[in-house]
Design a protein around this motif. Structure first.
Motif, PDB file in Angstrom:
ATOM      1  N   LEU A 182      -8.530  -5.735 -20.011  1.00  0.00           N
ATOM      2  CA  LEU A 182      -7.198  -5.910 -19.455  1.00  0.00           C
ATOM      3  C   LEU A 182      -7.062  -7.224 -18.686  1.00  0.00           C
ATOM      4  O   LEU A 182      -6.013  -7.871 -18.730  1.00  0.00           O
ATOM      5  CB  LEU A 182      -6.856  -4.727 -18.545  1.00  0.00           C
ATOM      6  N   ILE A 183      -8.121  -7.615 -17.979  1.00  0.00           N
ATOM      7  CA  ILE A 183      -8.084  -8.890 -17.259  1.00  0.00           C
ATOM      8  C   ILE A 183      -8.017 -10.044 -18.257  1.00  0.00           C
ATOM      9  O   ILE A 183      -7.202 -10.973 -18.113  1.00  0.00           O
ATOM     10  CB  ILE A 183      -9.302  -9.026 -16.330  1.00  0.00           C
ATOM     11  N   ALA A 184      -8.867 -10.001 -19.280  1.00  0.00           N
ATOM     12  CA  ALA A 184      -8.884 -11.066 -20.292  1.00  0.00           C
ATOM     13  C   ALA A 184      -7.548 -11.173 -21.020  1.00  0.00           C
ATOM     14  O   ALA A 184      -7.133 -12.261 -21.434  1.00  0.00           O
ATOM     15  CB  ALA A 184     -10.009 -10.808 -21.290  1.00  0.00           C
ATOM     16  N   ARG A 185      -6.864 -10.055 -21.140  1.00  0.00           N
ATOM     17  CA  ARG A 185      -5.547 -10.056 -21.784  1.00  0.00           C
ATOM     18  C   ARG A 185      -4.540 -10.884 -20.999  1.00  0.00           C
ATOM     19  O   ARG A 185      -3.609 -11.468 -21.574  1.00  0.00           O
ATOM     20  CB  ARG A 185      -5.066  -8.616 -21.915  1.00  0.00           C
ATOM     21  N   ARG A 186      -4.726 -10.962 -19.683  1.00  0.00           N
ATOM     22  CA  ARG A 186      -3.764 -11.660 -18.834  1.00  0.00           C
ATOM     23  C   ARG A 186      -4.175 -13.077 -18.474  1.00  0.00           C
ATOM     24  O   ARG A 186      -3.327 -13.884 -18.086  1.00  0.00           O
ATOM     25  CB  ARG A 186      -3.554 -10.861 -17.541  1.00  0.00           C
ATOM     26  N   THR A 187      -5.450 -13.405 -18.536  1.00  0.00           N
ATOM     27  CA  THR A 187      -5.892 -14.734 -18.135  1.00  0.00           C
ATOM     28  C   THR A 187      -5.400 -15.790 -19.119  1.00  0.00           C
ATOM     29  O   THR A 187      -5.174 -15.509 -20.291  1.00  0.00           O
ATOM     30  CB  THR A 187      -7.423 -14.797 -18.051  1.00  0.00           C
ATOM     31  N   PRO A 188      -5.234 -17.024 -18.660  1.00  0.00           N
ATOM     32  CA  PRO A 188      -4.727 -18.084 -19.545  1.00  0.00           C
ATOM     33  C   PRO A 188      -5.725 -18.436 -20.648  1.00  0.00           C
ATOM     34  O   PRO A 188      -6.948 -18.301 -20.484  1.00  0.00           O
ATOM     35  CB  PRO A 188      -4.548 -19.277 -18.596  1.00  0.00           C
ATOM     36  N   GLY A 189      -5.218 -18.922 -21.755  1.00  0.00           N
ATOM     37  CA  GLY A 189      -6.037 -19.504 -22.801  1.00  0.00           C
ATOM     38  C   GLY A 189      -7.141 -18.610 -23.304  1.00  0.00           C
ATOM     39  O   GLY A 189      -6.942 -17.422 -23.570  1.00  0.00           O
ATOM     40  N   ASP A 190      -8.342 -19.199 -23.443  1.00  0.00           N
ATOM     41  CA  ASP A 190      -9.481 -18.477 -24.028  1.00  0.00           C
ATOM     42  C   ASP A 190     -10.449 -17.963 -22.969  1.00  0.00           C
ATOM     43  O   ASP A 190     -11.649 -17.804 -23.243  1.00  0.00           O
ATOM     44  CB  ASP A 190     -10.237 -19.380 -25.013  1.00  0.00           C
ATOM     45  N   LEU A 191      -9.943 -17.675 -21.779  1.00  0.00           N
ATOM     46  CA  LEU A 191     -10.813 -17.153 -20.718  1.00  0.00           C
ATOM     47  C   LEU A 191     -11.029 -15.656 -20.963  1.00  0.00           C
ATOM     48  O   LEU A 191     -10.489 -14.796 -20.267  1.00  0.00           O
ATOM     49  CB  LEU A 191     -10.190 -17.400 -19.346  1.00  0.00           C
ATOM     50  N   ASP A 192     -11.850 -15.353 -21.936  1.00  0.00           N
ATOM     51  CA  ASP A 192     -11.955 -13.987 -22.464  1.00  0.00           C
ATOM     52  C   ASP A 192     -13.232 -13.256 -22.081  1.00  0.00           C
ATOM     53  O   ASP A 192     -13.395 -12.078 -22.425  1.00  0.00           O
ATOM     54  CB  ASP A 192     -11.843 -14.013 -23.992  1.00  0.00           C
ATOM     55  N   LYS A 193     -14.135 -13.936 -21.407  1.00  0.00           N
ATOM     56  CA  LYS A 193     -15.352 -13.278 -20.918  1.00  0.00           C
ATOM     57  C   LYS A 193     -15.235 -13.111 -19.408  1.00  0.00           C
ATOM     58  O   LYS A 193     -14.857 -14.057 -18.698  1.00  0.00           O
ATOM     59  CB  LYS A 193     -16.603 -14.102 -21.244  1.00  0.00           C
ATOM     60  N   ILE A 194     -15.585 -11.932 -18.909  1.00  0.00           N
ATOM     61  CA  ILE A 194     -15.415 -11.630 -17.494  1.00  0.00           C
ATOM     62  C   ILE A 194     -16.757 -11.280 -16.865  1.00  0.00           C
ATOM     63  O   ILE A 194     -17.439 -10.348 -17.316  1.00  0.00           O
ATOM     64  CB  ILE A 194     -14.440 -10.447 -17.287  1.00  0.00           C
ATOM     65  N   PHE A 195     -17.144 -12.062 -15.846  1.00  0.00           N
ATOM     66  CA  PHE A 195     -18.330 -11.762 -15.045  1.00  0.00           C
ATOM     67  C   PHE A 195     -17.850 -11.147 -13.742  1.00  0.00           C
ATOM     68  O   PHE A 195     -17.115 -11.780 -12.979  1.00  0.00           O
ATOM     69  CB  PHE A 195     -19.128 -13.041 -14.766  1.00  0.00           C
ATOM     70  N   PHE A 196     -18.246  -9.906 -13.480  1.00  0.00           N
ATOM     71  CA  PHE A 196     -17.748  -9.200 -12.308  1.00  0.00           C
ATOM     72  C   PHE A 196     -18.619  -9.454 -11.078  1.00  0.00           C
ATOM     73  O   PHE A 196     -19.849  -9.497 -11.155  1.00  0.00           O
ATOM     74  CB  PHE A 196     -17.693  -7.700 -12.562  1.00  0.00           C
ATOM     75  N   THR A 197     -17.934  -9.597  -9.943  1.00  0.00           N
ATOM     76  CA  THR A 197     -18.597  -9.735  -8.641  1.00  0.00           C
ATOM     77  C   THR A 197     -17.981  -8.700  -7.697  1.00  0.00           C
ATOM     78  O   THR A 197     -17.123  -7.916  -8.096  1.00  0.00           O
ATOM     79  CB  THR A 197     -18.399 -11.148  -8.070  1.00  0.00           C
ATOM     80  N   ASN A 198     -18.421  -8.735  -6.447  1.00  0.00           N
ATOM     81  CA  ASN A 198     -17.870  -7.812  -5.459  1.00  0.00           C
ATOM     82  C   ASN A 198     -16.678  -8.383  -4.701  1.00  0.00           C
ATOM     83  O   ASN A 198     -16.023  -7.668  -3.949  1.00  0.00           O
ATOM     84  CB  ASN A 198     -18.955  -7.413  -4.449  1.00  0.00           C
TER      85      ASN A 198
END
Length: 451
Positions: free
Chosen positions: A100-116
Protein backbone atom coordinates in the motif's frame (compact mmCIF):
# COMPACT_ATOMS: atom_id res chain seq x y z
CA UNK A 1 -16.24 10.51 24.13
CA UNK A 2 -17.05 12.58 27.23
CA UNK A 3 -13.96 13.55 29.26
CA UNK A 4 -13.94 11.90 32.68
CA UNK A 5 -12.93 14.00 35.66
CA UNK A 6 -10.65 12.27 38.17
CA UNK A 7 -8.08 14.66 39.66
CA UNK A 8 -6.71 12.02 42.08
CA UNK A 9 -5.76 9.70 39.23
CA UNK A 10 -4.28 12.65 37.39
CA UNK A 11 -2.16 13.56 40.40
CA UNK A 12 -0.88 9.97 40.65
CA UNK A 13 -0.02 9.88 36.95
CA UNK A 14 1.82 13.17 37.28
CA UNK A 15 3.72 12.04 40.38
CA UNK A 16 4.90 8.82 38.73
CA UNK A 17 5.98 10.76 35.65
CA UNK A 18 7.98 13.23 37.68
CA UNK A 19 9.60 10.45 39.70
CA UNK A 20 10.59 8.16 36.85
CA UNK A 21 10.12 9.49 33.28
CA UNK A 22 13.09 11.20 31.67
CA UNK A 23 11.71 13.53 28.99
CA UNK A 24 13.34 14.33 25.66
CA UNK A 25 14.74 17.78 24.79
CA UNK A 26 14.10 19.02 28.34
CA UNK A 27 15.77 20.23 31.52
CA UNK A 28 14.02 17.72 33.74
CA UNK A 29 13.35 19.97 36.74
CA UNK A 30 12.02 22.83 34.63
CA UNK A 31 9.13 21.06 32.91
CA UNK A 32 5.55 20.49 34.00
CA UNK A 33 4.01 17.86 31.69
CA UNK A 34 0.23 17.75 31.42
CA UNK A 35 -1.32 14.47 32.57
CA UNK A 36 -3.52 13.37 29.66
CA UNK A 37 -6.62 11.30 30.43
CA UNK A 38 -7.84 10.65 26.90
CA UNK A 39 -8.17 11.80 23.32
CA UNK A 40 -10.55 11.49 20.40
CA UNK A 41 -10.52 13.03 16.95
CA UNK A 42 -8.96 16.49 17.11
CA UNK A 43 -9.17 16.83 20.92
CA UNK A 44 -7.49 15.57 24.07
CA UNK A 45 -8.25 16.29 27.73
CA UNK A 46 -6.72 16.19 31.19
CA UNK A 47 -7.97 14.56 34.41
CA UNK A 48 -9.67 17.79 35.46
CA UNK A 49 -11.88 17.51 32.39
CA UNK A 50 -10.31 20.44 30.52
CA UNK A 51 -10.40 19.75 26.80
CA UNK A 52 -7.89 21.03 24.25
CA UNK A 53 -8.15 21.33 20.48
CA UNK A 54 -4.86 19.86 19.31
CA UNK A 55 -3.19 22.13 16.75
CA UNK A 56 -0.04 19.96 16.98
CA UNK A 57 -1.35 16.49 16.01
CA UNK A 58 0.85 15.14 18.80
CA UNK A 59 4.20 15.77 17.16
CA UNK A 60 2.59 16.24 13.74
CA UNK A 61 1.75 12.56 13.45
CA UNK A 62 -1.94 12.05 14.32
CA UNK A 63 -3.01 12.70 10.73
CA UNK A 64 -6.29 10.78 11.06
CA UNK A 65 -6.94 12.09 14.57
CA UNK A 66 -6.97 10.17 17.83
CA UNK A 67 -8.64 6.81 18.42
CA UNK A 68 -10.00 6.16 14.93
CA UNK A 69 -12.12 3.05 15.56
CA UNK A 70 -11.05 1.18 12.41
CA UNK A 71 -7.36 1.55 13.20
CA UNK A 72 -7.83 0.63 16.86
CA UNK A 73 -9.80 -2.47 15.77
CA UNK A 74 -7.08 -3.45 13.28
CA UNK A 75 -4.42 -3.31 16.01
CA UNK A 76 -6.60 -5.39 18.32
CA UNK A 77 -7.28 -7.97 15.59
CA UNK A 78 -3.59 -8.25 14.68
CA UNK A 79 -2.64 -8.67 18.35
CA UNK A 80 -5.04 -11.59 18.58
CA UNK A 81 -3.70 -13.19 15.41
CA UNK A 82 0.06 -12.55 15.45
CA UNK A 83 1.25 -9.91 17.90
CA UNK A 84 4.90 -9.98 16.84
CA UNK A 85 7.29 -11.83 14.56
CA UNK A 86 10.89 -11.49 13.38
CA UNK A 87 11.59 -9.30 10.33
CA UNK A 88 13.23 -12.02 8.20
CA UNK A 89 9.87 -13.67 7.50
CA UNK A 90 7.05 -12.78 5.13
CA UNK A 91 4.11 -11.67 7.28
CA UNK A 92 0.73 -10.64 5.86
CA UNK A 93 0.45 -7.28 7.63
CA UNK A 94 4.04 -6.38 6.68
CA UNK A 95 3.62 -7.35 3.03
CA UNK A 96 0.32 -5.51 2.69
CA UNK A 97 1.64 -2.36 4.36
CA UNK A 98 4.62 -2.33 2.00
CA UNK A 99 2.32 -2.83 -1.01
CA UNK A 100 0.00 0.00 0.00
CA UNK A 101 2.87 2.39 0.72
CA UNK A 102 4.57 1.58 -2.59
CA UNK A 103 1.27 2.21 -4.34
CA UNK A 104 1.33 5.81 -3.13
CA UNK A 105 5.02 6.70 -3.34
CA UNK A 106 6.22 8.63 -6.41
CA UNK A 107 7.78 6.94 -9.41
CA UNK A 108 9.52 3.59 -8.97
CA UNK A 109 9.99 3.77 -5.20
CA UNK A 110 8.55 0.28 -4.87
CA UNK A 111 10.77 -1.37 -2.27
CA UNK A 112 10.09 -0.56 1.38
CA UNK A 113 12.61 -0.94 4.22
CA UNK A 114 10.78 -0.64 7.53
CA UNK A 115 12.16 1.12 10.60
CA UNK A 116 10.69 2.12 13.95
CA UNK A 117 10.58 5.83 13.17
CA UNK A 118 11.81 8.72 11.08
CA UNK A 119 15.33 9.11 12.45
CA UNK A 120 16.14 5.47 11.75
CA UNK A 121 14.70 5.90 8.28
CA UNK A 122 17.10 8.78 7.61
CA UNK A 123 20.01 6.79 9.08
CA UNK A 124 19.37 3.93 6.68
CA UNK A 125 18.74 6.16 3.67
CA UNK A 126 22.14 7.78 4.19
CA UNK A 127 23.78 4.36 4.58
CA UNK A 128 22.15 3.14 1.37
CA UNK A 129 23.28 6.25 -0.52
CA UNK A 130 26.87 5.94 0.64
CA UNK A 131 27.05 2.26 -0.21
CA UNK A 132 25.34 2.76 -3.57
CA UNK A 133 27.71 5.55 -4.64
CA UNK A 134 30.86 4.64 -2.73
CA UNK A 135 31.12 8.30 -1.68
CA UNK A 136 31.40 9.75 1.85
CA UNK A 137 29.72 13.17 1.96
CA UNK A 138 26.09 14.09 2.47
CA UNK A 139 24.64 17.58 1.95
CA UNK A 140 21.77 18.93 4.04
CA UNK A 141 20.12 22.30 4.69
CA UNK A 142 20.67 24.56 7.69
CA UNK A 143 16.94 24.97 8.31
CA UNK A 144 16.12 21.30 8.77
CA UNK A 145 15.40 18.55 11.23
CA UNK A 146 16.07 14.90 10.39
CA UNK A 147 16.05 13.11 13.75
CA UNK A 148 18.10 12.57 16.88
CA UNK A 149 20.14 9.44 16.13
CA UNK A 150 23.83 9.69 15.24
CA UNK A 151 23.77 10.43 11.51
CA UNK A 152 20.34 12.07 11.56
CA UNK A 153 21.25 14.62 14.23
CA UNK A 154 24.41 15.56 12.34
CA UNK A 155 22.32 16.06 9.19
CA UNK A 156 19.97 18.33 11.13
CA UNK A 157 20.55 22.04 10.67
CA UNK A 158 18.66 23.55 13.60
CA UNK A 159 20.14 24.09 17.09
CA UNK A 160 19.16 20.73 18.57
CA UNK A 161 22.13 19.43 16.58
CA UNK A 162 24.72 21.51 18.37
CA UNK A 163 25.37 19.43 21.53
CA UNK A 164 25.79 16.25 19.45
CA UNK A 165 27.60 17.63 16.40
CA UNK A 166 30.84 15.72 15.99
CA UNK A 167 32.05 17.81 13.08
CA UNK A 168 33.33 14.58 11.51
CA UNK A 169 30.12 13.03 10.22
CA UNK A 170 30.75 13.74 6.55
CA UNK A 171 27.95 16.33 6.46
CA UNK A 172 28.14 19.60 4.51
CA UNK A 173 25.31 22.09 5.02
CA UNK A 174 23.91 24.64 2.60
CA UNK A 175 21.18 27.29 2.52
CA UNK A 176 17.86 26.19 1.09
CA UNK A 177 15.40 28.80 -0.20
CA UNK A 178 13.38 30.89 2.27
CA UNK A 179 12.33 34.18 0.70
CA UNK A 180 11.05 35.85 3.90
CA UNK A 181 14.54 35.59 5.41
CA UNK A 182 16.49 35.16 2.19
CA UNK A 183 20.21 34.47 2.60
CA UNK A 184 20.55 35.46 -1.07
CA UNK A 185 19.04 38.98 -0.85
CA UNK A 186 16.34 37.88 -3.29
CA UNK A 187 13.23 39.94 -3.87
CA UNK A 188 11.08 37.40 -5.72
CA UNK A 189 10.46 33.68 -5.51
CA UNK A 190 12.11 33.24 -8.91
CA UNK A 191 15.24 35.02 -7.74
CA UNK A 192 15.28 32.98 -4.53
CA UNK A 193 14.98 29.75 -6.49
CA UNK A 194 17.69 30.64 -9.00
CA UNK A 195 20.14 31.90 -6.38
CA UNK A 196 19.54 28.95 -4.03
CA UNK A 197 20.19 26.51 -6.86
CA UNK A 198 23.35 28.37 -7.86
CA UNK A 199 24.51 28.29 -4.23
CA UNK A 200 23.90 24.55 -4.09
CA UNK A 201 25.67 24.00 -7.40
CA UNK A 202 28.67 26.00 -6.13
CA UNK A 203 28.71 24.00 -2.88
CA UNK A 204 28.80 20.75 -4.82
CA UNK A 205 31.53 22.08 -7.11
CA UNK A 206 33.77 23.22 -4.25
CA UNK A 207 33.20 20.06 -2.20
CA UNK A 208 33.98 17.90 -5.24
CA UNK A 209 31.02 16.21 -6.93
CA UNK A 210 32.73 12.82 -6.84
CA UNK A 211 32.79 12.98 -3.03
CA UNK A 212 29.05 13.64 -2.54
CA UNK A 213 26.88 10.61 -1.96
CA UNK A 214 23.54 12.30 -1.30
CA UNK A 215 21.57 15.49 -0.87
CA UNK A 216 18.99 15.12 1.92
CA UNK A 217 16.11 17.58 1.97
CA UNK A 218 12.79 17.81 3.75
CA UNK A 219 10.40 18.26 0.83
CA UNK A 220 8.75 20.97 2.92
CA UNK A 221 10.77 21.61 6.10
CA UNK A 222 8.67 20.89 9.18
CA UNK A 223 9.96 21.82 12.62
CA UNK A 224 12.38 24.34 11.08
CA UNK A 225 9.56 26.48 9.75
CA UNK A 226 7.28 24.99 7.03
CA UNK A 227 8.94 26.85 4.16
CA UNK A 228 7.25 25.69 0.94
CA UNK A 229 9.99 25.64 -1.71
CA UNK A 230 9.56 28.03 -4.65
CA UNK A 231 8.44 26.58 -7.98
CA UNK A 232 11.31 24.88 -9.78
CA UNK A 233 13.59 24.39 -6.77
CA UNK A 234 13.11 20.67 -6.19
CA UNK A 235 13.26 20.10 -9.94
CA UNK A 236 16.57 21.97 -9.97
CA UNK A 237 17.98 19.86 -7.14
CA UNK A 238 16.90 16.73 -8.99
CA UNK A 239 18.77 17.95 -12.09
CA UNK A 240 21.94 18.65 -10.08
CA UNK A 241 21.79 15.17 -8.57
CA UNK A 242 21.35 13.60 -12.01
CA UNK A 243 24.24 15.63 -13.41
CA UNK A 244 26.67 14.47 -10.73
CA UNK A 245 25.41 10.97 -9.89
CA UNK A 246 24.24 12.08 -6.43
CA UNK A 247 21.44 10.26 -4.63
CA UNK A 248 18.48 12.56 -3.97
CA UNK A 249 16.82 11.80 -0.62
CA UNK A 250 13.52 13.45 0.27
CA UNK A 251 12.58 13.40 3.94
CA UNK A 252 8.77 13.14 4.11
CA UNK A 253 8.61 12.04 7.74
CA UNK A 254 6.45 15.03 8.68
CA UNK A 255 5.10 16.16 5.30
CA UNK A 256 3.95 12.76 4.05
CA UNK A 257 0.62 10.95 4.07
CA UNK A 258 -1.83 13.77 3.49
CA UNK A 259 -0.31 16.51 5.62
CA UNK A 260 0.20 18.89 2.66
CA UNK A 261 -3.01 18.01 0.84
CA UNK A 262 -1.26 15.38 -1.29
CA UNK A 263 -0.22 11.85 -0.40
CA UNK A 264 3.37 13.11 -0.41
CA UNK A 265 4.66 16.67 -0.59
CA UNK A 266 6.76 15.62 -3.60
CA UNK A 267 3.51 15.19 -5.51
CA UNK A 268 3.11 18.97 -5.64
CA UNK A 269 6.14 19.23 -7.92
CA UNK A 270 6.15 15.82 -9.59
CA UNK A 271 9.76 15.26 -8.50
CA UNK A 272 10.78 11.64 -7.89
CA UNK A 273 13.66 11.17 -5.43
CA UNK A 274 15.94 8.14 -5.29
CA UNK A 275 15.03 7.49 -1.66
CA UNK A 276 12.09 8.76 0.38
CA UNK A 277 11.92 8.54 4.17
CA UNK A 278 8.60 8.36 6.01
CA UNK A 279 7.08 7.76 9.46
CA UNK A 280 4.48 9.65 11.56
CA UNK A 281 1.41 9.82 9.30
CA UNK A 282 1.94 6.36 7.76
CA UNK A 283 -0.19 4.98 10.61
CA UNK A 284 -1.01 8.22 12.43
CA UNK A 285 1.51 7.33 15.14
CA UNK A 286 -0.72 4.63 16.64
CA UNK A 287 2.25 2.20 16.78
CA UNK A 288 5.83 3.36 16.00
CA UNK A 289 6.67 2.85 12.31
CA UNK A 290 8.90 4.46 9.73
CA UNK A 291 10.73 3.45 6.62
CA UNK A 292 12.60 4.14 3.42
CA UNK A 293 11.00 3.84 0.00
CA UNK A 294 13.74 2.74 -2.39
CA UNK A 295 14.16 3.23 -6.14
CA UNK A 296 14.84 0.34 -8.46
CA UNK A 297 18.43 1.42 -9.13
CA UNK A 298 19.36 1.51 -5.45
CA UNK A 299 17.46 -1.69 -4.68
CA UNK A 300 19.48 -3.41 -7.42
CA UNK A 301 22.70 -2.49 -5.60
CA UNK A 302 21.66 -4.90 -2.87
CA UNK A 303 20.16 -7.61 -5.07
CA UNK A 304 23.19 -9.89 -4.58
CA UNK A 305 25.10 -7.84 -2.05
CA UNK A 306 23.80 -7.97 1.51
CA UNK A 307 22.47 -4.72 2.86
CA UNK A 308 24.34 -4.17 6.16
CA UNK A 309 21.49 -2.85 8.25
CA UNK A 310 18.45 -4.04 10.13
CA UNK A 311 16.27 -3.67 13.20
CA UNK A 312 14.75 -6.21 15.56
CA UNK A 313 11.30 -4.69 15.11
CA UNK A 314 11.52 -3.82 11.40
CA UNK A 315 8.01 -4.10 10.01
CA UNK A 316 6.45 -4.97 13.37
CA UNK A 317 3.07 -6.66 12.72
CA UNK A 318 1.11 -4.36 15.03
CA UNK A 319 2.62 -1.25 13.43
CA UNK A 320 2.05 -2.58 9.92
CA UNK A 321 -1.55 -3.55 10.69
CA UNK A 322 -2.09 0.01 11.89
CA UNK A 323 -0.54 1.30 8.66
CA UNK A 324 -2.79 -0.88 6.49
CA UNK A 325 -5.88 0.31 8.33
CA UNK A 326 -4.75 3.94 8.25
CA UNK A 327 -4.02 3.95 4.53
CA UNK A 328 -7.33 2.28 3.77
CA UNK A 329 -9.21 4.74 5.99
CA UNK A 330 -7.47 7.68 4.33
CA UNK A 331 -8.61 6.48 0.92
CA UNK A 332 -12.13 5.47 1.96
CA UNK A 333 -12.83 8.71 3.81
CA UNK A 334 -11.06 11.05 1.37
CA UNK A 335 -8.79 12.38 4.11
CA UNK A 336 -6.05 13.64 1.77
CA UNK A 337 -8.63 15.58 -0.22
CA UNK A 338 -10.14 16.88 3.03
CA UNK A 339 -6.74 18.19 4.12
CA UNK A 340 -6.36 20.03 0.81
CA UNK A 341 -9.82 21.61 1.13
CA UNK A 342 -9.24 22.60 4.75
CA UNK A 343 -6.05 24.38 3.81
CA UNK A 344 -7.48 26.12 0.78
CA UNK A 345 -10.90 27.06 2.16
CA UNK A 346 -10.42 27.50 5.92
CA UNK A 347 -6.89 27.59 7.32
CA UNK A 348 -5.18 29.54 4.56
CA UNK A 349 -7.79 32.33 4.36
CA UNK A 350 -8.29 32.36 8.13
CA UNK A 351 -4.61 32.66 8.95
CA UNK A 352 -4.07 35.37 6.35
CA UNK A 353 -6.93 37.32 7.90
CA UNK A 354 -5.26 37.01 11.31
CA UNK A 355 -2.04 38.34 9.77
CA UNK A 356 -3.88 41.40 8.49
CA UNK A 357 -5.14 42.21 11.99
CA UNK A 358 -2.20 41.28 14.21
CA UNK A 359 1.09 43.22 14.05
CA UNK A 360 2.89 40.24 15.57
CA UNK A 361 2.33 38.12 12.44
CA UNK A 362 5.07 38.72 9.90
CA UNK A 363 4.28 35.93 7.44
CA UNK A 364 1.80 33.12 6.87
CA UNK A 365 2.98 30.14 4.84
CA UNK A 366 1.86 26.60 4.23
CA UNK A 367 -0.45 24.22 2.43
CA UNK A 368 -3.01 21.59 3.40
CA UNK A 369 -2.94 21.28 7.20
CA UNK A 370 0.73 22.30 7.36
CA UNK A 371 1.08 26.01 8.22
CA UNK A 372 3.38 28.37 10.09
CA UNK A 373 2.98 31.89 11.43
CA UNK A 374 6.24 33.84 11.67
CA UNK A 375 5.86 36.04 14.76
CA UNK A 376 7.84 39.28 14.78
CA UNK A 377 8.44 42.35 16.90
CA UNK A 378 8.39 44.58 13.84
CA UNK A 379 6.83 43.73 10.47
CA UNK A 380 9.04 46.28 8.70
CA UNK A 381 12.40 45.02 9.96
CA UNK A 382 11.12 41.43 10.38
CA UNK A 383 12.87 41.21 13.75
CA UNK A 384 11.72 37.92 15.29
CA UNK A 385 9.49 38.08 18.36
CA UNK A 386 12.20 36.13 20.22
CA UNK A 387 15.87 35.57 19.31
CA UNK A 388 17.12 32.52 17.45
CA UNK A 389 17.20 29.52 19.82
CA UNK A 390 15.92 31.50 22.84
CA UNK A 391 16.36 30.29 26.40
CA UNK A 392 14.91 31.48 29.71
CA UNK A 393 13.58 35.00 29.85
CA UNK A 394 14.42 35.60 26.19
CA UNK A 395 11.57 33.27 25.29
CA UNK A 396 9.01 35.02 27.50
CA UNK A 397 6.88 36.50 24.66
CA UNK A 398 6.38 33.11 23.02
CA UNK A 399 5.75 31.47 26.39
CA UNK A 400 3.05 34.07 27.12
CA UNK A 401 1.47 33.47 23.72
CA UNK A 402 1.44 29.69 24.27
CA UNK A 403 -0.06 30.07 27.74
CA UNK A 404 -2.80 32.30 26.35
CA UNK A 405 -3.66 29.71 23.71
CA UNK A 406 -3.87 26.91 26.27
CA UNK A 407 -6.08 29.01 28.54
CA UNK A 408 -8.49 29.21 25.62
CA UNK A 409 -8.50 25.45 25.02
CA UNK A 410 -6.04 25.43 22.12
CA UNK A 411 -2.84 23.40 22.32
CA UNK A 412 -0.31 25.21 20.10
CA UNK A 413 2.85 24.06 18.34
CA UNK A 414 5.52 26.62 19.24
CA UNK A 415 9.12 26.65 18.03
CA UNK A 416 11.42 29.67 18.41
CA UNK A 417 9.48 32.66 17.02
CA UNK A 418 6.87 30.59 15.19
CA UNK A 419 3.59 28.90 15.89
CA UNK A 420 2.70 26.09 13.53
CA UNK A 421 -0.88 25.22 12.68
CA UNK A 422 -0.75 21.47 12.13
CA UNK A 423 -4.02 19.88 13.31
CA UNK A 424 -5.14 16.40 12.23
CA UNK A 425 -5.98 16.10 8.53
CA UNK A 426 -9.47 15.10 9.67
CA UNK A 427 -10.20 18.38 11.46
CA UNK A 428 -13.66 19.69 10.57
CA UNK A 429 -14.38 23.19 9.32
CA UNK A 430 -16.10 24.03 12.61
CA UNK A 431 -13.14 22.76 14.65
CA UNK A 432 -10.67 24.66 12.48
CA UNK A 433 -12.65 27.88 12.95
CA UNK A 434 -12.78 27.24 16.69
CA UNK A 435 -9.01 26.97 16.71
CA UNK A 436 -8.58 30.11 14.61
CA UNK A 437 -10.76 32.05 17.05
CA UNK A 438 -8.63 30.91 20.00
CA UNK A 439 -5.48 31.70 18.04
CA UNK A 440 -6.86 35.17 17.31
CA UNK A 441 -7.19 35.89 21.03
CA UNK A 442 -3.78 34.43 21.87
CA UNK A 443 -2.08 36.54 19.19
CA UNK A 444 -3.32 39.64 21.02
CA UNK A 445 -0.88 38.65 23.77
CA UNK A 446 1.94 38.38 21.22
CA UNK A 447 0.94 41.80 19.87
CA UNK A 448 1.83 43.31 23.26
CA UNK A 449 5.50 42.58 22.52
CA UNK A 450 5.61 44.34 19.15
CA UNK A 451 7.04 47.82 18.55
Amino acid sequence: MTPQTDPQVGAAVKAADRAHVFHSWSAQELIDPLAVAGAEGSYFWDYDGKRYLDFTSGLVFANIGYQHPKVVAAIQEQAGKLATFAPAFAVEARSEAARLIARRTPGDLDKIFFTNGGAEAVENAVRMARLHTGRPKVLSAYRSYHGATAAAINLTGEPRRWPSDTGTAGVVRFWAPFLYRSPFHAETEQQECERALQHLADTIAFEGPATVAAIVLETIPGTAGIMVPPPGYLEGVRALCDEHGIVFVLDEVMAGFGRTGKWFAADHSGVVPDLLTFAKGVNSGYVPLGGVAISGAIADTFARRPYPGGLTYSGHPLACAAAVATLNVMEEEGIVEQAARTGEDVLGPGLRELARRHPSVGEVRGTGVFWALELVRDTETREPLVPYNPVGEANAPMAAFAAAAKERGLWPFVNMNRTHVVPPCTITEAEAKEGLAALDEALSVADEHTV
